[in-house]
Design a protein around this motif. Structure first.
Motif, PDB file in Angstrom:
ATOM      1  N   UNK A 102     -21.400  19.454  20.968  1.00 52.64           N
ATOM      2  CA  UNK A 102     -20.953  19.099  22.321  1.00 52.64           C
ATOM      3  C   UNK A 102     -20.211  17.760  22.359  1.00 52.64           C
ATOM      4  N   UNK A 103     -19.858  17.236  21.189  1.00 55.70           N
ATOM      5  CA  UNK A 103     -19.173  15.934  21.092  1.00 55.70           C
ATOM      6  C   UNK A 103     -19.981  14.802  21.719  1.00 55.70           C
ATOM      7  N   UNK A 104     -21.266  14.831  21.412  1.00 53.40           N
ATOM      8  CA  UNK A 104     -22.142  13.710  21.724  1.00 53.40           C
ATOM      9  C   UNK A 104     -22.653  13.140  20.403  1.00 53.40           C
ATOM     10  N   UNK A 131     -16.113  11.192  21.628  1.00 55.70           N
ATOM     11  CA  UNK A 131     -17.086  11.261  22.717  1.00 55.70           C
ATOM     12  C   UNK A 131     -16.387  11.400  24.067  1.00 55.70           C
ATOM     13  N   UNK A 132     -16.966  12.204  24.936  1.00 56.18           N
ATOM     14  CA  UNK A 132     -16.422  12.347  26.286  1.00 56.18           C
ATOM     15  C   UNK A 132     -16.904  11.200  27.180  1.00 56.18           C
ATOM     16  N   UNK A 133     -18.071  10.665  26.887  1.00 57.09           N
ATOM     17  CA  UNK A 133     -18.645   9.587  27.705  1.00 57.09           C
ATOM     18  C   UNK A 133     -18.913   8.387  26.798  1.00 57.09           C
ATOM     19  N   UNK A 134     -17.943   7.475  26.721  1.00 56.04           N
ATOM     20  CA  UNK A 134     -18.092   6.348  25.795  1.00 56.04           C
ATOM     21  C   UNK A 134     -19.147   5.349  26.257  1.00 56.04           C
ATOM     22  N   UNK A 135     -19.376   5.253  27.555  1.00 48.43           N
ATOM     23  CA  UNK A 135     -20.439   4.347  28.028  1.00 48.43           C
ATOM     24  C   UNK A 135     -21.805   4.827  27.543  1.00 48.43           C
ATOM     25  N   UNK A 136     -22.029   6.126  27.657  1.00 48.37           N
ATOM     26  CA  UNK A 136     -23.278   6.693  27.156  1.00 48.37           C
ATOM     27  C   UNK A 136     -23.384   6.444  25.651  1.00 48.37           C
TER      28      UNK A 136
END
Length: 208
Positions: A102-104, A131-136
């Motif tokens: 999932x690209x995490x 990553x889709x969510x770089x902050x995460x």
């Protein structure tokens, strides 16, 4: 920040390249093999030669295959073995990363590699840019005490193209973790890039 305080990390795959980088003003070497495939784990013999003959600090890529950053049990075991072998000869900084379908960030794999590295420090490599969510992603990496750096081109082909995201990454991470801009950074454009980003540390194959 003056140009003299910019840390230039040179990515190399041969001893001749490593020697040239040291003699040309690099402050840090990242050893890889097969950079045409994005960089894989270098040989022990190459690493030993650099340790024996060069004075610069050295970090080593741990990546067993090209393509994606999703690893099976055999590949994870190989990465752990490579880390242990390289620690034994004196390497204390590794460059690595692992993702899920999932690209995490694959936290389970990263935990195994981090524990194997132990007191060695780690850079999470450009798998970060998937990553889709770089902050995460940053928040998750901060949970690993030995992960001190993130290599990124801001999700773009080059650092210049990814400059807006890189600025956001550096602002968000602050002093908690060091963002290393990468992506076609050369001795010809590093000062222009530095005027835009004001990072403390840059990475490139032709950075010197």
């Amino acid at each position: 920040m003056t140009s003299e305080t910019i840390l230039k990390e040179s990515c190399v795959e041969t001893f001749a390249e490593a020697q040239y980088a040291e003699n040309s003003g690099a402050q840090l070497l990242e050893l890889c093999s097969l950079l045409n495939l994005g960089g894989l784990t270098p040989s022990i013999s190459f690493t030993q030669k650099c340790l024996a003959h060069l004075k610069l600090p050295i970090k080593v890529m741990i990546r067993p295959k090209s393509g994606n950053f999703i690893y099976n049990a055999a590949e994870i075991a190989l990465m752990q073995m490579q880390i242990l072998q390289l620690k034994k000869i004196g390497i204390s900084h590794f460059v690595l990363g692992a993702l899920t379908l999932e690209n995490k960030i694959d936290l389970a794999v990263l935990k195994k590699l981090s524990e194997t590295a132990g007191e060695a420090t780690l850079t999470f490599h450009k798998a970060f840019d998937c990553l889709e969510d770089w902050k995460e992603g940053i928040d998750q990496l901060l949970d690993f005490e030995n992960i001190t750096h993130i290599l990124s081109s801001g999700g773009a082909e080059t650092a210049l193209e990814g400059k807006e995201i890189l600025i956001k990454l550096m602002k968000y991470s602050g002093s908690r973790i060091t963002i290393i801009p990468a992506g076609k950074i050369t001795r010809l454009n590093i000062h222009r890039i530095h005027e835009l980003l004001h990072a403390s540390h840059y990475h490139g194959r032709k950075i010197v």
